[in-house]
Scaffold this motif. Structure first.
Motif, PDB file in Angstrom:
ATOM      1  N   SER A   1       6.265  -7.630  14.023  1.00  0.00           N
ATOM      2  CA  SER A   1       5.029  -7.292  13.320  1.00  0.00           C
ATOM      3  C   SER A   1       4.910  -5.797  13.093  1.00  0.00           C
ATOM      4  CB  SER A   1       3.824  -7.804  14.112  1.00  0.00           C
ATOM      5  OG  SER A   1       3.868  -9.208  14.253  1.00  0.00           O
TER       6      SER A   1
ATOM      7  N   ARG B   1       7.401  -4.929  10.400  1.00  0.00           N
ATOM      8  CA  ARG B   1       6.950  -5.451   9.120  1.00  0.00           C
ATOM      9  C   ARG B   1       5.837  -4.586   8.552  1.00  0.00           C
ATOM     10  NH1 ARG B   1       5.272  -9.877  10.857  1.00  0.00           N
ATOM     11  NH2 ARG B   1       7.328 -10.853  10.967  1.00  0.00           N
ATOM     12  N   ALA B   2       4.994  -4.035   9.438  1.00  0.00           N
ATOM     13  CA  ALA B   2       3.915  -3.172   8.973  1.00  0.00           C
ATOM     14  C   ALA B   2       4.468  -1.898   8.344  1.00  0.00           C
ATOM     15  CB  ALA B   2       2.981  -2.834  10.128  1.00  0.00           C
TER      16      ALA B   2
ATOM     17  N   PHE C   1       7.385  -1.671   6.679  1.00  0.00           N
ATOM     18  CA  PHE C   1       7.893  -2.027   5.346  1.00  0.00           C
ATOM     19  C   PHE C   1       6.758  -2.308   4.368  1.00  0.00           C
ATOM     20  CE2 PHE C   1      11.633  -3.103   7.974  1.00  0.00           C
ATOM     21  CZ  PHE C   1      12.581  -2.337   7.307  1.00  0.00           C
ATOM     22  N   VAL C   2       5.675  -2.873   4.890  1.00  0.00           N
ATOM     23  CA  VAL C   2       4.517  -3.133   4.031  1.00  0.00           C
ATOM     24  C   VAL C   2       3.941  -1.833   3.497  1.00  0.00           C
ATOM     25  CG1 VAL C   2       2.137  -3.991   4.009  1.00  0.00           C
ATOM     26  CG2 VAL C   2       3.947  -5.362   5.046  1.00  0.00           C
ATOM     27  N   GLU C   3       3.888  -0.813   4.352  1.00  0.00           N
ATOM     28  CA  GLU C   3       3.391   0.483   3.886  1.00  0.00           C
ATOM     29  C   GLU C   3       4.298   1.072   2.810  1.00  0.00           C
ATOM     30  OE1 GLU C   3       2.752   3.188   7.044  1.00  0.00           O
ATOM     31  OE2 GLU C   3       0.988   2.151   7.836  1.00  0.00           O
TER      32      GLU C   3
ATOM     33  N   ASP D   1       6.189  -0.653   0.695  1.00  0.00           N
ATOM     34  CA  ASP D   1       5.969  -1.415  -0.527  1.00  0.00           C
ATOM     35  C   ASP D   1       4.656  -1.026  -1.196  1.00  0.00           C
ATOM     36  OD1 ASP D   1       8.341  -2.737  -0.154  1.00  0.00           O
ATOM     37  OD2 ASP D   1       7.429  -4.443   0.896  1.00  0.00           O
ATOM     38  N   ASP D   2       3.613  -0.861  -0.391  1.00  0.00           N
ATOM     39  CA  ASP D   2       2.325  -0.470  -0.959  1.00  0.00           C
ATOM     40  C   ASP D   2       2.422   0.892  -1.642  1.00  0.00           C
ATOM     41  OD1 ASP D   2       1.293  -2.816  -0.025  1.00  0.00           O
ATOM     42  OD2 ASP D   2       0.396  -1.926   1.790  1.00  0.00           O
TER      43      ASP D   2
ATOM     44  N   ASP E   1       0.205  -0.242  17.653  1.00  0.00           N
ATOM     45  CA  ASP E   1      -0.200  -1.631  17.544  1.00  0.00           C
ATOM     46  C   ASP E   1      -0.820  -2.179  18.816  1.00  0.00           C
ATOM     47  OD1 ASP E   1       0.763  -1.777  14.903  1.00  0.00           O
ATOM     48  OD2 ASP E   1       2.802  -2.127  15.634  1.00  0.00           O
TER      49      ASP E   1
END
Length: 802
Positions: free
Chosen positions: A171, A174-175, A177-179, A181-182, A337
């Motif tokens: 998690s 993944r957070a 990579f999400v940043e 992508d955003d 986290d």
């Protein structure tokens, strides 16, 4: 300028008035202190306040305590003056009958003393309260820390906890990579990235180049400098080798700046990138330290063990540096986290296990460390490295013990104990390697300045600098093993505050004042002694012994006065030492009586001067020249050029023969024997002539020939003369003996040899049947004709025809 001067004058008046008002009001407002002390006492009583809050309270109280220390010294001079005035009045009469003027003056001085001492007394009471609160806070923090370390958490080897820990870690990743992508999907950020793309590419290329090749460039520069420099090679090589840290680090900073310029970095990624320079500094530094400690070059390696082991040690340290970086990354992700204790335990255990394995292998290498090198130079280096190798072996065994136990403790759930022992041991290894590098740099710097290696210079300066380096590493070592900064500041406060000796507080400032004044007095004493010895006393009629006594006495008196002046300048009341001196006097009387006896005897020798330097003396079985008279003993150089240290008490209580006391005139007696039948008057004339002809023989008193008497086979004479320099007595006696032998041989005077008369009673009993008498008497293989003539004559008298 006039306006400026006016403003400064007004400012001084305002500040002076404020200071006066503050002094009139008591000089310190105890209101804030009372509030802080009450809050601290409530926090300690409740036991629910967090450790950071307690640390903040302790820091605040420490500031007040320092202020109270300063307030205790206010008006100290005035208080001492008032006490001296009261002492000058003498003690009050026991019957109370005291003149009114003296009684009134005593009361007024006591009132002034109480009023002047009030701020110092209040500050002393507040200081003790603050000091007690600080100690209580420190004890409570230590108790909580110990309880936290000994507490048992979830065991990471429990498979039930693994899925949750893996899910939490995924998690967190993944957070990230999400940043990313955003950020890329944001038109504004993508547009900023495209506009700054040239700068990003340039900075990225520069960063990658420095990271990839920076260490190699630094190593090439070190090799180039080693080949082209002679003096100061070690210093220049060290400075160039630092490029192995800074060049790659500059590359990392360039990459981070490129990431910031791209506009795609924000949130947790930006927070992590801020920590990247710190992590990579640790990584590059540990790698550089491995290269310095276990270098292939013996001139660089601070721990030159066997060559095959060096490459292995460098590899293990590089892996250890990577594990340290991964641990810091794990801590940051868990903080972001808010991972639970189960996840933290599971994620920490692999790092602890791998770190323990690497540390165990390093411990094995260190515990088996042996010097690698051959030849005479290698043997010299081996002697210099002997202490380092012993410390390395001990440290290796300790590393093996800790690294083997930490993973076991972590597996059992005691994660706090594991991390509190394993990672401090890692820090200890890194700190030890750093100290070794600094010690080598210290030697190289000394060689650069003096052009002489430390091993040949025999200088105290590099040793003292090395001691300071080791001493300065101790606070860092304490911090690595869990000591708080507050603990170190508390030790420093205790050191700077000092301790009370009687009514005087002995602090480093007082100690430095004492040492400085004593050193000044000692130097002045030595200068005065030198002036007396070389300029003043040689112009007097005092002999060499008296001059030496005056110089020695001046030295002892000067040192004594320097000590008194040092104690006085430091403000130490000598009366406070009376109790200690009284207690020590008993021990001195019993245990040190011989030393005291010799000391007093040395003083008597310097005053009475029965012996002086240069005298030829005999004390007990020792004979020689006095070379030095000190307080405890006297050094005598024998004729064999041996030094004999004789206690001064032997010169006072024993029998001492001084052959040259006051002058070098001494008497020589040369014994000589002549055979019976010699003309005694002629012998006397010859001996008297020999004595008078020698240049060192004094004519007043005149030489005298003493006919001492008769011996069994000789007539005994003695030459008795006085010599100008008795130190030449052996040479004079030798020369006279030569002349006696020459003159007696020329005049036909015989020097006798020992003779014995043998009377044989009943010689017929010594003759066997048919055996010649001369064989029976002389023995087989001997002849009567070989016997002395006297013996043959005596046998003839006995009636033996043979």
């Amino acid at each position: 300028m006039r306006t400026l001067r006016l403003c400064l004058t007004l400012l001084c008046l305002v500040l002076g008035g404020a200071a006066a008002a503050q002094q009139q009001d008591g000089g310190f407002d105890y209101g804030p202190w009372e509030g802080t002390a009450e809050r601290a006492e409530e926090a300690l009583q409740s036991g629910q306040v967090s450790v950071p809050t307690l640390e903040a309270l302790r820091t605040e109280i420490a500031g007040f305590r320092q202020r109270f220390i300063e307030l205790q010294d206010t008006e100290a001079a005035r208080i001492q003056t008032l006490r001296n005035q009261i002492d000058a009045l003498g003690p009050p009469p026991e019957d109370g009958d005291e003149p009114a003027e003296i009684a009134q003056r005593r009361a007024e001085l006591n009132r002034q003393l109480q009023q002047t001492s009030a701020p110092a007394v209040a500050a002393g009471e507040a200081y003790r309260r603050a000091d007690g609160l600080i100690r209580e806070i420190g004890a409570q923090i230590r108790e909580r820390t110990a309880a936290e370390l000994l507490s048992r958490g979830p065991p990471p080897v429990n498979p039930v906890l693994w899925p949750g820990a893996v899910q939490d870690m995924m998690s967190s990743l993944r957070a990230l990579f999400v940043e990313v992508d955003d950020a890329w999907l944001s038109p504004a950020r993508r547009g900023a990235f495209l506009s700054n793309l040239p700068a990003v590419i340039l900075l990225s290329a520069l960063g990658i180049l420095l990271v990839a090749r920076g260490g190699a460039w630094a190593e090439s520069g070190t090799n180039w400098l080693r080949e082209r420099t002679r003096r100061g090679t070690g210093i220049w090589r060290f400075m160039v080798s630092l490029g192995q840290i800074f060049l790659p680090l500059l590359g990392v900073i360039a990459l981070l700046y490129a990431a910031q310029t791209s506009g795609l970095v924000f949130g947790r990624i930006q927070a992590l990138l801020v920590q990247v320079p710190i992590w990579l500094t640790i990584f590059f530094y540990v790698r550089w330290l491995a290269g310095q400690t276990f270098s292939r070059d013996d001139d660089v390696a601070t721990l030159p063990i066997e060559t095959p082991r060096r490459a292995e040690a460098r590899a293990y340290l590089s892996v250890l540096a990577l594990l340290l970086v991964l641990r810091r990354v794990r801590i940051e992700l868990s903080t972001f986290d808010a991972h639970g204790p189960e996840t933290v335990a599971v994620l920490s255990f692999p790092l602890i296990l791998l770190t323990g394995i690497v540390m165990f292998r390093l411990g094995q290498i260190l515990s088996r460390a042996r010097f690698d090198g051959e030849g005479e130079e290698a043997l010299q280096r081996q002697d210099a490295m002997h202490l380092r190798l012993r410390v390395a072996r001990f440290l290796g065994k300790l590393v093996m013990f800790v690294s083997a136990g930490a993973p076991v403790m972590a597996a059992a759930g005691y994660d706090g104990i594991a991390m509190a022992t394993l990672y401090p041991m890692v820090a200890t290894l890194i700190l030890s390697g750093t100290v070794l590098v600094l010690l080598r740099v210290n030697g190289d710097l000394y060689r650069l300045i003096t052009d002489r290696p430390v091993s040949e210079a025999q200088s105290l300066i590099p040793v003292l600098v090395g001691f300071l380096i080791v001493l300065s590493a101790l606070p860092l070592l304490a911090l690595a093993w869990g000591a708080r900064v507050a603990d170190l500041t508390e030790l420093w406060t205790i050191f700077t505050t000092g301790f009370e000796l009687g009514e005087t507080r002995v602090s480093p400032g007082v100690f430095l004042t004492l040492v400085a004044v004593f050193v000044i007095g000692f130097v002045l004493t030595r200068l005065l002694q030198s002036s007396l010895r070389s300029a003043v006393l040689p112009k007097t009629k005092m002999d060499i012994g008296g001059r030496n006594a005056v110089v020695a006495g001046t030295g002892y008196l000067g040192i004594f006065l320097a000590a008194l002046a040092a104690f006085g300048a430091a403000g130490i009341d000598m009366s406070s030492l009376a109790l200690v001196a009284g207690a020590l006097s008993v021990g001195i009387g019993f245990g040190l009586q011989n030393i005291v006896q010799n000391f007093v005897s040395g003083i008597i020798l310097l005053i009475e001067r029965p012996i002086s330097e240069g005298d030829w003396v005999k004390v007990g079985d020792n004979m020689g020249f006095v070379k030095d008279i000190s307080v405890r003993s006297t050094r005598i150089e024998t004729f064999d050029h041996f030094d004999v240290i004789v206690p001064n008490g032997d010169f006072i209580s024993g029998v001492v023969t001084n052959y040259t006391r006051g002058n070098t005139i001494g008497r020589l007696i040369v014994p000589i024997s002549v055979a019976y039948g010699s003309d005694t008057r002629k012998v006397e004339s010859i001996l008297l002539g020999i004595a008078r002809e020698h240049p060192l023989v004094m004519m007043n008193p005149a030489p005298f020939i003493y006919f001492s008497g008769y011996q069994n086979s000789a007539l005994n004479f003695e030459i008795r003369v006085y010599l100008i320099d008795v130190l030449e007595i052996l040479a004079v006696q030798t020369e006279m003996n030569h002349q006696i032998a020459e003159r007696f041989a020329a005049e036909g005077i015989e020097i006798p040899f020992p003779q014995r008369d043998i009377w044989l009673r009943n010689p017929e009993t010594l003759v066997g049947h048919g055996e010649p008498a001369h064989r029976a008497f002389a023995g087989e293989g001997q002849d009567v004709r070989a016997m002395p003539q006297t013996l043959q004559r005596r046998r003839g008298v006995a009636g033996d025809p043979e």
